[in-house]
Design a protein around this motif. Structure first.
Motif, mmCIF file in Angstrom:
data_model
loop_
_atom_site.group_PDB
_atom_site.id
_atom_site.type_symbol
_atom_site.label_atom_id
_atom_site.label_comp_id
_atom_site.label_asym_id
_atom_site.label_seq_id
_atom_site.Cartn_x
_atom_site.Cartn_y
_atom_site.Cartn_z
ATOM 1 N N LEU A 1 -14.722 -2.448 1.950
ATOM 2 C CA LEU A 1 -13.744 -1.616 1.266
ATOM 3 C C LEU A 1 -13.073 -0.696 2.282
ATOM 4 O O LEU A 1 -13.744 -0.003 3.054
ATOM 5 C CB LEU A 1 -14.423 -0.788 0.179
ATOM 6 N N LEU A 2 -11.744 -0.692 2.293
ATOM 7 C CA LEU A 2 -10.983 0.085 3.258
ATOM 8 C C LEU A 2 -10.271 1.242 2.566
ATOM 9 O O LEU A 2 -9.928 1.148 1.382
ATOM 10 C CB LEU A 2 -9.941 -0.803 3.958
ATOM 11 N N PRO A 3 -10.031 2.341 3.282
ATOM 12 C CA PRO A 3 -9.221 3.427 2.713
ATOM 13 C C PRO A 3 -7.805 2.941 2.418
ATOM 14 O O PRO A 3 -7.304 1.998 3.040
ATOM 15 C CB PRO A 3 -9.237 4.494 3.813
ATOM 16 N N ALA A 4 -7.161 3.592 1.462
ATOM 17 C CA ALA A 4 -5.806 3.205 1.069
ATOM 18 C C ALA A 4 -4.795 3.759 2.060
ATOM 19 O O ALA A 4 -3.944 4.589 1.730
ATOM 20 C CB ALA A 4 -5.505 3.705 -0.341
ATOM 21 N N LEU A 5 -4.880 3.313 3.295
ATOM 22 C CA LEU A 5 -3.950 3.709 4.349
ATOM 23 C C LEU A 5 -3.056 2.519 4.662
ATOM 24 O O LEU A 5 -3.560 1.444 5.020
ATOM 25 C CB LEU A 5 -4.708 4.159 5.596
ATOM 26 N N LEU B 1 0.822 -1.207 0.000
ATOM 27 C CA LEU B 1 0.000 0.000 0.000
ATOM 28 C C LEU B 1 0.858 1.261 0.000
ATOM 29 O O LEU B 1 0.511 2.265 -0.640
ATOM 30 C CB LEU B 1 -0.925 -0.013 1.217
ATOM 31 N N HIS B 2 1.982 1.233 0.708
ATOM 32 C CA HIS B 2 2.860 2.400 0.742
ATOM 33 C C HIS B 2 3.460 2.667 -0.639
ATOM 34 O O HIS B 2 3.544 3.834 -1.071
ATOM 35 C CB HIS B 2 3.965 2.171 1.775
ATOM 36 N N ARG B 3 3.868 1.616 -1.334
ATOM 37 C CA ARG B 3 4.434 1.801 -2.682
ATOM 38 C C ARG B 3 3.355 2.255 -3.665
ATOM 39 O O ARG B 3 3.628 3.050 -4.578
ATOM 40 C CB ARG B 3 5.063 0.508 -3.160
ATOM 41 N N ALA B 4 2.143 1.765 -3.498
ATOM 42 C CA ALA B 4 1.074 2.132 -4.426
ATOM 43 C C ALA B 4 0.733 3.616 -4.343
ATOM 44 O O ALA B 4 0.321 4.222 -5.350
ATOM 45 C CB ALA B 4 -0.169 1.300 -4.147
ATOM 46 N N LEU B 5 0.906 4.234 -3.209
ATOM 47 C CA LEU B 5 0.606 5.662 -3.075
ATOM 48 C C LEU B 5 1.622 6.538 -3.796
ATOM 49 O O LEU B 5 1.289 7.649 -4.220
ATOM 50 C CB LEU B 5 0.540 6.042 -1.587
#
Length: 531
Positions: free
Chosen positions: A373-377, A318-322
């Protein structure tokens, strides 16, 4: 009435002294010779004693002469024009509150503006970046932010530590300044306490006014901070933090005439309990409840670390996707670190059984995990996987029970119950018959009955304090984070508090109900019967 003093011996003639001690070339003319130094010290001591006696007698008293009155009036130095204003408790408090607002706000604005300066793909203006920073700062005070279709009111506990730390510093500096400059610090304690109360009112007033002003200025068509919630949050943060800091500083540096005595750090909490007039019988139980809650948080922290370690691949993905870049990634990591205290409270609710939600219709408990569905955190990548739960995971509820047992063991050492009654004659006599064992059994039942009510009351009090603290933490770490399904995030306060309190009380009762000294007596009887 002053006591007559014996006449002073005549001083040595200046000529003889000069002859005995000729001045060395290069020595200043006003240097004191070795023979003059003791005489000068005696004169200074006598003048000081006479001045103190004159103050005690007061002007116009029999011991006051015109010459001494004239000398005393000549020694009075007129105060500076702004001296009284600089010593005003209200002004000192107002300035300290303003410094706390500006300092904590700058700590949030600086990283946000740094990201805005280096971001190449953002279309935000500099005033928009400032509004984002101001909204984050207001969110740290529990301010509700109205967004299209919902609201954002989740209190980030890690970010809230920033204004709390600044308010604590403001309260401590205000108390020290009043101890050093306010005249009441050299008189009765009630005068200094009144000055501290006025200064605290100044700190809270300036903090609330400036926070409300920031809420009014930071509003935009997209995000609108609530001035009422901003004022209420500022009142709670500044009042509690600065008030506690002033009380602690007042106890550490209590005025005792011209000399000040410091309260040692280990005695600070008992002294604060004396100041708040907490009943003596309730203090050990309240301390045990606080220790039990602390141990519950330790257990929850261990579970949080295990969960994040197990979900580390999802967190990194998720960190790389941001793709936030170097500076943006650093700010993203910092923001998630500030969310760790909130995640710790969620883990506390999970270990107690009720769990928490990350949206409407979701649930994360030891019995099962149901996610939507979760936030992209990236931090949410450490949550248990869909469908995880049940079976052996329920063993985590032992952690609050163990926390209550450990706190009760400490309570039993620091504040034991009444000593056990001696066993009846003949119950401890060695023998092979059953009469002695029957007497010992009856004595044990009587001891259990006698200790049952006080032990259960202590266990219930320990659980109540721990449960109340857990409920407060759960209430502070839950709230809406957006529109729609994100309108319900975090644990339910009453469920978390009730579960933690019940489990802690069970662990505490298991320890407090055991009679003291029963085990060694029975072991000794068994050894004597075998012999």
């Amino acid at each position: 009435m002053s006591t007559p003093r014996p006449p002073r011996p005549p001083a040595a003639p200046p000529a003889d002294d000069a002859a005995a001690h000729p001045r060395v070339e290069g020595e200043p003319l006003d240097a004191v010779s070795p023979t003059e130094a003791p005489q000068q010290e005696v004169l200074e001591e006598e003048e000081l004693e006479q001045g103190l006696e004159g103050d005690a007698v007061g002007p116009g008293a029999p011991g006051d002469t015109p010459a001494s009155s004239a000398r005393a009036s000549a020694d009075v130095v007129p105060a500076a024009p702004g001296g009284a204003l600089l010593r005003s408790p209200m002004l000192i408090g107002l300035l300290a509150g303003a410094q706390a607002v500006l300092g904590s706000l700058l700590c949030v604005v600086a990283p946000v503006m740094a990201v805005w300066l280096v971001a190449s793909r953002t279309g935000a203006t500099w005033d928009g970046a400032l509004r984002v920073a101001a909204d984050g700062w207001l969110l740290a005070h529990g301010t509700a932010l109205a967004v299209p279709g919902g609201s954002l009111a989740l209190w980030p506990l890690g970010l809230a530590l920033l204004p709390v730390a600044w308010c604590v510093s403001a309260g401590r500096r205000t108390a020290v300044a009043l101890e050093a400059t306010h005249p009441a610090s050299r008189s009765a304690r009630s005068g200094l306490d009144g000055a501290l109360a006025v200064a605290l009112a100044g700190v809270v007033a300036s903090y609330v006014v400036l926070t409300t002003a920031v809420a009014l200025v930071a509003g935009s068509p997209v995000v609108r901070p609530g001035p009422g919630s901003a004022a209420l949050g500022a009142l709670v943060v500044a009042g509690a933090s600065a008030g506690a800091a002033m009380a602690a500083a007042r106890l550490r540096l209590s005025a005792a005439g011209p000399r000040r005595r410091a309260v040692p750090a280990p005695r600070l909490l008992p002294a604060l309990a004396d100041l708040l007039r907490v009943p003596l019988a309730a203090r050990p139980v309240a301390a045990a409840g606080g220790r039990a809650l602390a141990w519950c948080l330790v257990g929850a922290g261990a579970c949080l670390v295990v969960s994040l370690a197990a979900g580390a691949p999802q967190v990194l993905d998720l960190h790389r996707a941001l793709d936030a870049g170097v500076v943006g990634g650093a700010v993203l990591v910092l923001g998630q670190l500030l969310l760790l205290p909130t995640a710790l409270v969620w883990a506390l609710s999970w270990t107690a059984g009720p769990g928490f939600a990350v949206g409407a219709g979701t649930s994360v408990t030891p019995g099962g995990t149901d996610l939507g569905l979760l936030p992209a955190l990236p931090l949410l990548g450490g949550l248990p996987q869909q469908g995880t739960g049940g079976g052996w995971l329920w063993v985590v509820v032992v952690l609050p029970v163990a926390a209550g047992a450990v706190a009760a063991a400490r309570l039993r050492l620091l504040a034991p119950l009444a000593a056990p009654h001696p066993a009846p004659a003949g119950s401890d006599v060695d023998g092979d018959g059953g009469e002695e064992d029957a007497g010992a059994a009856r004595h044990l039942r009587r001891e259990l009955a006698r200790r049952a009510l006080p032990a259960l009351l202590r266990a219930a009090g320990t659980g109540a304090v721990a449960g109340a603290g857990a409920a407060l933490l759960a209430a502070l770490s839950s709230g809406p984070v957006g529109p729609g399904a994100l309108g319900r995030v975090g644990p339910v306060a009453w469920e978390t508090g009730g579960a933690v309190g019940l489990l802690v009380a069970l662990g505490a009762a298991a320890v407090l109900l055991v009679p003291a000294g029963v085990g060694p007596r029975r072991a000794g009887r068994a050894r004597s019967g075998e012999g």
